[in-house]
Design an enzyme around this catalytic site. Structure first.
Site, short mmCIF file in Angstrom:
data_model
loop_
_atom_site.label_atom_id
_atom_site.label_comp_id
_atom_site.label_asym_id
_atom_site.label_seq_id
_atom_site.Cartn_x
_atom_site.Cartn_y
_atom_site.Cartn_z
N LYS A 295 0.87 -1.18 0.00
CA LYS A 295 0.00 0.00 0.00
C LYS A 295 0.90 1.22 0.00
CE LYS A 295 -3.69 1.05 2.65
NZ LYS A 295 -4.54 0.93 3.88
N SER B 113 -1.35 -1.16 -4.30
CA SER B 113 -2.47 -0.23 -4.36
C SER B 113 -2.08 1.07 -3.68
CB SER B 113 -3.72 -0.84 -3.70
OG SER B 113 -3.55 -0.92 -2.32
#
EC number: 3.5.2.15
Lengths: 364, 364, 364, 364
Positions: A158, A227
């Site tokens: 992330k 992401s």
């Protein structure tokens, strides 16, 4: 005394629905303090205005806060991927780490987590970010007790993105890789993926330049899943692999889809634990199946095996939604289930138009 | 002297692009007067405001009008299916019937076409329509030289729908099955499918009532593919099957997907002509592959094998678009190509959430 | 000692952003215990899969829970309306009731809240619901100290809908008004609106039948604004009007838009407190402007003043989204601001294709 | 003997529906050979995959081809603008030029058309294009008999864009302004608009650089309306203005909306021919009203008068669709009709977030 990963794949009726997790906690089947990571596939559009991800995280935090020691909540890696296009089914994947005195066996599923320092806006989407992710990947491997890069099968990152404020703070447009928020998401995901590729020896350091990020699609990692989220300033890295410091029945392997219809690559992966696999996991194989984690995207060339696709020209539906539903359909056909963690935005994560695919299953 | 079907699968760059057809005509590979039917997979949304279907038909007619005798154009069945979600690829399927003096061989792909009389608005979506389609299906079989219903593998019907004017003309709401245009499309497709089921002996006449249409999903045909179009008043039926009055290398068979992820049913179908099939057609199998025609839809129960899907709750993307992309992904994985005729709106066409699937291939 | 309404119109950066409310509380400008209602315009699609409404309510509750006495949270009416199409701007409207010793003046903005008992599933969308809402509206008027129905200018109702479980619980399809969840939302909103119309004397009791609900669009309330939510079993009614039991500078009035482009009706309303109004509130008028609450919907006839609209035929964008953006544009042009509470789903709330519109302003 | 413009505003039931035009031709009310331009507002998404524009043009050409002399068809400027969001209504605007022996009156609506030479790909979106459009605008003015730039009120340009082939032909990415097709559309529209601004003296030549195009939004024309189309290589320019070489009752004027809710600017424009205008054209004003042509777009700052809009963050609906519907609602409220030519993509056409607006009406 070994470590053991336990995974709970649990359905949700909406991003606010953590009842299945709480039910398992209530029955003593999940120990809140043992939770290392929670992945969620939520039913938003997976794009900019997808509020199901934030809502799911807020719901998880509100539910778990009273159940874990102070500070523990922040150490749980929570990664929500929006978009259950086609028949994909919203679900949670809860990863626990427990201590076990089970007899030593073959290498088992290991999980390790690490974080980079906060990135300067000027570093986002550039080699500097890749370097930091490379280091954190190696740290997470060490934390997981994985020495060999070949034993790493999935790395979830992330990572942060650029906002107007961050650009301004950095000293303006000339200081950063891009001023477009949406573009910075792709660059950040791409830089993270290439950091993983560096750590795993999938690319050579000398080929990596700022200019190659988001441009030279021949560079990629076959194990990266990245992401970008506006709420972070650092990168959060979770490594899944096999380690003989870990015990229990769970195993992991991965394959790489060369394009959006590369069923054979996934079939090979699934046949690895299901000898009876033909076009779909056999009933026995499905019993042993735990999770599939994959990336999907529209090929930038606008074609699949020479035939035109329309994903990049559709102004009504984002190409990422098209790709998730389409590749999700193929993967659901192969596994016989729709609770699959298929996410979009696959820059440098597998070849252009294809993507990495990892499977987790239960031995014996 | 036998009849022979030839099929041309040709890509298009947009609904107006008939250049690939004209090129084949120019090279003498397609005889305009021999064209019996043209199926098109166009890139609209496949729903109410999809103008790619009408645009494609208008483009075909404008291009072919100067090339065929007067009146011949209207005898070519043109069926456009909108929606190339995911990686599906827009393309034409041109069906020719030629006379051949090839030596007699095993039964080959046969095509037959018939039309019902114009339907009264009060008949649309009701048993009366099913009856008419049953008759036309039998006529088209006869025209195709197919005596045995088991030799029929695909029946395409284009059928009318109810508009405000037609409802008014019929004497108002009480005279018709529904006053909703969109609902009448489903009922008309469903009645057509059940008419095919009657013709092929898939259901018994006594189970068919007006109330069952659009309601009792246990009644279905495994070989029906129906689409409703505002431009028709009658039903146009095209039957594909095997007949020993026909010659040439083309063959057809069909399977029925029990749900949206029934890869094994399709694998069985494909393995019928590709013994090396595993998760995807082998290179040899792909050489012999000509076309796949399938129906896809979201299960009305809101689940696939017990796991929730979100297709019916998505107010941004129609469930038919979701279903086409998802099932299309599975079928593309299995065939190794994205030029597939996957269409939505599968009322009584296969079981709820599943659908018929026909494959056409070239023998040795 | 009189009662006084205070309204805070506060922007939000997303459904989770309650910072503006907390900031006012921190500065002592909002007393948490004085909050009677919070309306929110959130940026979802306003349709079935709009999670911004639930996320906003969860965020409000999490933020306010520590600040109000136990039980008080449930007494705050929270009504979120999804959809900020076009240039509409996400915002909160916080309604406080405070005690004031200001000298008596002319009738001022009053707020009253009441709830019905829980509805049986069989009552939803039927006359029984309308009856209950009628009673609750009268109760809320009494609670607000409004005796004259002509002094009521806006009635907000949150009402339940039918789910598969509720239908089953009621004894199956034959026991309920509809088995379609989405249809039940419209019927529930419509029944609520007609309950308000009964309470305010806008329709006669004898014209109201189950069959008229959702069908006879000549029956409507010019002051109703209704939304259906899956989380309720009862109906929650909030009445806004003028009462001389209330003091302070706030005033309210309403108009009814006859169709989606009825700018004159709204202009009359705005000119009521802004004599300098021409095509838009004057700077002085804008200073006094507090809030506008309106309903928008696509006319079922498919036309606006005889010209065809395409809202009902667009399978890419829901007609409710089209209508909110379009009417929102007209209202923003007239008021000179985009923070407007424009919501969709206007069954029996104003005439077909039009809708009620209430304005709140500050007296000199 | 003077020239006279006649305008026919005609509704369409779809992009293929030219029946209203043919009916007027049949009644002798339109002379096909007199048609100079046809503008169409069609019901697609107005974005990349909008096939309603091409379908409308194909339908027009097929219908008119038999009715005009050879070659004449290509001299009719056909500009289709996709997108009838909200309540906007699909319609045609047919511009005829006829010869009249009406007595000389005040300056009347004049139309002039000109084309540039074919652009080299390297010129698209750059100063070179602006220069060519400047020249063509002056030519079209001359053709229309308009000497004074102040008498020009609307300039429509259709301009080319960059495709992959054109980029390759130009010598690759380094030779062109952008390699992104969608970006090239904006740059081409912007360069055209600035060419108009040059011609009309709205900007000074020295401020115009390649870098300013698509970047410096302080440069704009208040009379430009530009659309990019893949089918062109040159730019097609149509000028509307007032000229005393023209006769008849039609007049034109324009205003500039400073932002998306600048109702007063449009009110001033409408009040110019409707003294009774208040919030909407009066009945008498509406009788005289012929057409409104406007541009709409989302402000790049993400706000309207300080309040956040969500148009640029919505991954489900393109910002251009949001803007058309929203500004369309305001304009429909002001005019009292929904047959308005509102188009999106307003780069350098009016200030950022605002846009030009021209009205055509009938005198006395």
């Amino acid at each position: 005394m070994a470590r053991e990963t336990r995974i709970h794949r649990l359905s949700m009726s909406g991003p606010e629905d953590v009842s299945a997790i709480l039910a398992r906690i209530g029955r003593g089947e999940i120990a809140p303090a043992a939770i290392r990571a929670i992945l969620g596939k939520t039913e938003g559009n997976g794009c900019v205005n997808d509020f199901t991800r934030g809502y799911a995280v807020a719901s998880l935090k509100a539910a778990l806060a009273p159940l874990v020691p102070p500070g523990a909540l922040d150490r749980i890696s929570m990664v929500m991927s929006g978009g259950t296009e086609g028949g994909l089914s919203p679900h949670w994947l809860v990863f626990e780490e427990i201590a076990t005195d089970a007899p030593a066996g073959p290498p088992a599923l290991a999980i390790g987590v690490a974080r980079t320092r906060a990135l300067a806006p000027a570093e986002i989407g550039r080699v500097a970010q890749a370097e930091l992710v490379r280091e954190a990947t190696l740290e997470a491997m060490a934390e997981a007790g994985i020495a060999d890069t070949a034993a790493v099968h999935y790395v979830q990152v992330k990572c942060p993105l650029l906002t107007a404020e961050r650009v301004a703070h950095a000293g303006g447009p000339s200081a950063v890789a891009t001023t477009s928020m949406i573009k910075s998401m792709g660059l950040s995901r791409g830089a993270s993926a290439l950091g993983i590729a560096l750590a795993l020896g999938e690319i050579e350091p000398q080929v990596l330049t700022d200019a190659a990020i988001g441009d030279d699609w021949s560079l990629w990692s076959g194990r990266a899943s990245c992401s970008a989220g506006v709420e972070l300033e650092d990168c959060e890295v979770a490594v899944l692999g096999l380690s003989d410091a870990w015990s229990g029945p769970l195993r992991i392997a991965h394959g790489v889809m060369a394009d959006a219809i590369d069923a054979p690559a996934v079939a090979d992966l699934l046949a690895g634990f299901d000898p009876a696999f033909r076009a779909q996991l056999s009933p026995a194989g499905r019993d042993r199946f735990v999770a599939l984690l994959a990336k999907a995207e529209a090929s930038t060339a606008g074609t699949i095996r020479g035939a035109r696709h329309t994903m990049l020209d559709d102004s009504d539906i984002s190409s990422t939604r098209h790709a998730r539903g389409f590749v999700g359909g193929m993967l659901a056909g192969l596994t016989g289930t729709t609770e699959l963690f298929v996410s979009g935005g696959a820059e440098h994560q597998g070849p252009d138009g294809g993507g990495p695919c990892a499977a987790i299953w239960r031995e014996g």
